[in-house]
Design an enzyme around this catalytic site. Structure first.
Site, short mmCIF file in Angstrom:
data_model
loop_
_atom_site.label_atom_id
_atom_site.label_comp_id
_atom_site.label_asym_id
_atom_site.label_seq_id
_atom_site.Cartn_x
_atom_site.Cartn_y
_atom_site.Cartn_z
N LYS A 129 -30.73 6.44 -16.09
CA LYS A 129 -31.10 7.28 -17.19
C LYS A 129 -32.50 8.73 -17.10
O LYS A 129 -33.07 8.93 -16.84
CB LYS A 129 -31.62 7.14 -18.41
CG LYS A 129 -31.71 7.85 -19.76
CD LYS A 129 -31.11 8.83 -19.71
CE LYS A 129 -32.20 10.26 -20.27
NZ LYS A 129 -31.83 11.60 -20.71
N CYS B 266 -38.39 14.94 -22.27
CA CYS B 266 -37.59 13.87 -21.52
C CYS B 266 -38.28 13.93 -19.71
O CYS B 266 -38.44 12.96 -19.71
CB CYS B 266 -36.22 14.60 -21.59
SG CYS B 266 -35.42 14.91 -22.50
N1 SAJ Z 1 -38.19 23.43 -15.10
C1 SAJ Z 1 -39.13 23.63 -14.14
N2 SAJ Z 1 -38.16 23.97 -12.97
C2 SAJ Z 1 -37.19 23.85 -12.65
C3 SAJ Z 1 -36.73 22.83 -13.71
C4 SAJ Z 1 -37.11 23.18 -14.79
O1 SAJ Z 1 -40.49 24.23 -13.73
O2 SAJ Z 1 -36.59 23.52 -11.63
C5 SAJ Z 1 -39.03 22.42 -16.38
C6 SAJ Z 1 -38.65 23.94 -17.40
O3 SAJ Z 1 -39.12 24.72 -17.60
C7 SAJ Z 1 -38.66 22.44 -18.59
C8 SAJ Z 1 -38.54 21.07 -17.84
O4 SAJ Z 1 -39.00 21.79 -16.24
O5 SAJ Z 1 -39.92 22.96 -19.32
C9 SAJ Z 1 -37.52 20.27 -18.18
O6 SAJ Z 1 -36.31 21.02 -18.45
P1 SAJ Z 1 -34.98 20.57 -18.36
O7 SAJ Z 1 -34.03 21.87 -18.18
O8 SAJ Z 1 -35.30 20.58 -16.27
O9 SAJ Z 1 -34.53 19.36 -18.63
P2 SAJ Z 1 -34.74 19.36 -19.99
O10 SAJ Z 1 -35.55 18.57 -20.32
O11 SAJ Z 1 -34.46 19.87 -20.72
O12 SAJ Z 1 -32.93 18.21 -20.10
C10 SAJ Z 1 -33.32 17.17 -19.29
C11 SAJ Z 1 -31.72 16.79 -18.73
N3 SAJ Z 1 -32.04 15.66 -17.34
C12 SAJ Z 1 -31.57 16.16 -16.35
O13 SAJ Z 1 -31.30 17.31 -15.58
C13 SAJ Z 1 -32.10 14.99 -15.12
C14 SAJ Z 1 -30.28 16.93 -19.22
O14 SAJ Z 1 -29.41 16.35 -18.89
C15 SAJ Z 1 -30.69 14.78 -19.88
O15 SAJ Z 1 -30.10 15.09 -21.09
C16 SAJ Z 1 -32.17 15.33 -20.93
O16 SAJ Z 1 -33.49 15.84 -20.02
C17 SAJ Z 1 -32.67 14.12 -21.74
O17 SAJ Z 1 -32.81 13.53 -23.21
O18 SAJ Z 1 -33.14 12.87 -21.29
#
Ligand code: SAJ
Length: 422
Positions: free
Chosen positions: A202, A256
């Protein structure tokens, strides 16, 4: 089965609603009376597509209800927060209190599951001993497993059903039994392993993403210095079948990705060097954007008005946890000489909820596109230009079309594009 779920947050509540509509009876437990009252009336107090309908269905059917304390059940699932402490280690207070809270209701043969994201070893070496000391030997008197959620806010119900899952048992029987339980609604594959492997799995999923975002943010800084457009580099490099560069941005938020890597670092600080550096790189982005804002408004005398579009941690959600934009706005205020006016209909941040974009840009010296919410996609850039004192935008998400913005007479700046430095 009768399932008692401790914690009705972003994960506990949807999970409760899924079990309650797939053949089980669920009692959800929370410390927040508002959540309990709402749920018992078939309502929810968070924004998540389709969750309201599912909860209403389950409550009407009589298979889901909420309470302020646990009760006897066949299965106990702990879905509590694991916040991070100032020293970047996990705060397991809620895991501990959640575990202790079920002890009076626990019977031999019950199943105890942890879903909360936790440092490797938490199920076996932290929860296990608490239950053991209370007279329930894990693997002997009770079954015990770690079963992490992996859903993306905004798509929780779809992903709860469709995503693959990992179940880490304290022993094989625990893993197999918990796998069968989740099969009630999970259509993806469910893989079984030991609890600590599942915990590491995870954490590594989110660490993988964090490290890749850090790489993209570093690329953005390099490209700005070298007169290159990082977004084009990413677009074309990703045409390679084995490359998947992530996107730069004003920082990484949410509870996360911005947190989980630290749970590995805390266990192995001398070894986990890339993870540590990636976290610090992503944490530096709000400061980097602040410096850009200062640079772009350097010629303005007196208070500089910045209109900030979006403040949530990512687009189209109502969640501000660990949002880098919140940090940026606070930094702007601490700087002095700046007035930040935030527009975001998804949350109420200092009046952001009811603010109109065209009102907010009046007299501004910079529009900062901080979160790419759908509603910011097609704005009337001419109207924005006419209302501003210094007509320029800083797009941190590569969200707007440079031509459309510049044809309206606004100057367009893009994070990661050093076109003015070539
Ligand atoms: N972000 C970037 N660049 C990217 C992708 C995301 O700057 O290319 C930023 C977003 O703007 C945001 C942050 O990262 O601020 C996180 O957003 P996210 O959409 O990547 O993820 P979360 O936190 O909403 O959800 C993640 C997911 N994990 C993965 O994709 C590996 C989700 O599947 C998990 O269930 C969740 O964390 C969790 O609960 O752990």
């Amino acid at each position: 089965m009768k399932i008692c779920i401790i914690g009705l947050g972003y994960i506990g509540l949807p999970t409760a609603a899924m079990f309650a509509t797939h053949g089980h009876t669920v009692v959800g437990v929370d410390v927040n009376q508002k959540v309990i009252t709402a749920l018992n009336e078939g309502r929810i107090i968070i924004e998540e597509p389709f969750l309201d309908e599912l909860v209403e269905k389950a409550v009407t059917k009589g298979t889901l209800r909420a309470s302020n304390k646990p009760e006897e059940a066949d299965v106990f699932i702990i879905c509590v927060p694991t916040p991070i402490m100032p020293d970047k280690t996990a705060d397991l207070t809620y895991v501990e209190s959640g575990t202790r809270s079920i002890i009076p209701y626990l019977k031999k043969g019950n199943i105890v599951i942890l879903e909360s994201t936790s440092p490797p070893g938490t199920t076996r070496d932290f929860m296990g001993p608490i239950l053991n000391d209370a007279g329930f030997v894990p693997g002997q008197d009770i079954l015990m497993a770690y079963c992490p959620e992996r859903v993306l806010p905004g798509r929780i119900l779809i992903e709860l059903k469709e995503n693959n899952r990992v179940v880490g048992g304290i022993d094989e029987k625990s893993a197999e039994t918990v796998k069968d339980l989740y099969k009630s609604f999970v259509q993806g594959d469910i893989y079984t392993t030991d609890a600590t492997t599942a915990e590491m799995c995870k954490l590594m999923e989110n660490t993988y993403r964090d490290v890749n975002i850090a790489l993209a943010n570093e690329l953005a800084k390099i490209c700005e210095n070298m007169g290159v457009n990082a977004w084009k580099v990413i677009e074309f490099a990703n045409k390679h079948p084995r490359v998947n560069l992530h996107m730069p941005g004003p920082g990484v938020g949410g509870h996360c990705i911005a947190v989980d890597p630290w749970f590995i670092v805390e266990k192995q600080p001398d070894v986990a060097k890339i993870m540590n550096l990636a976290r610090n790189t992503n944490d530096s982005m709000p400061h980097y954007v602040l410096d850009k804002i200062k640079e772009l408004t350097g010629t303005v005398s007196g208070t500089k008005k910045i209109c900030v579009l979006g403040v949530t941690y990512k687009p189209n959600v109502d969640d501000m946890r660990e949002s880098p934009v919140v940090e940026l706005v606070h930094m702007l205020k601490e700087q002095g000489g700046f007035e930040a006016v935030v527009v975001d209909g998804h949350v109420d941040f200092e009046g952001s909820h009811d603010r109109d974009v065209y009102e907010a840009v009046k007299g501004a010296h910079l529009v900062l596109l901080a979160v790419n919410h759908n509603e910011f996609k097609s704005l009337d850039f001419k109207r924005i230009k006419e209302a501003m004192n210094l007509p320029q935008v800083l797009d941190t998400r590569n969200f707007w079309d440079v031509k459309a913005v510049e044809e309206a007479g606004l100057r367009y700046h893009l994070l990661g594009w050093g076109r003015n430095r070539a």
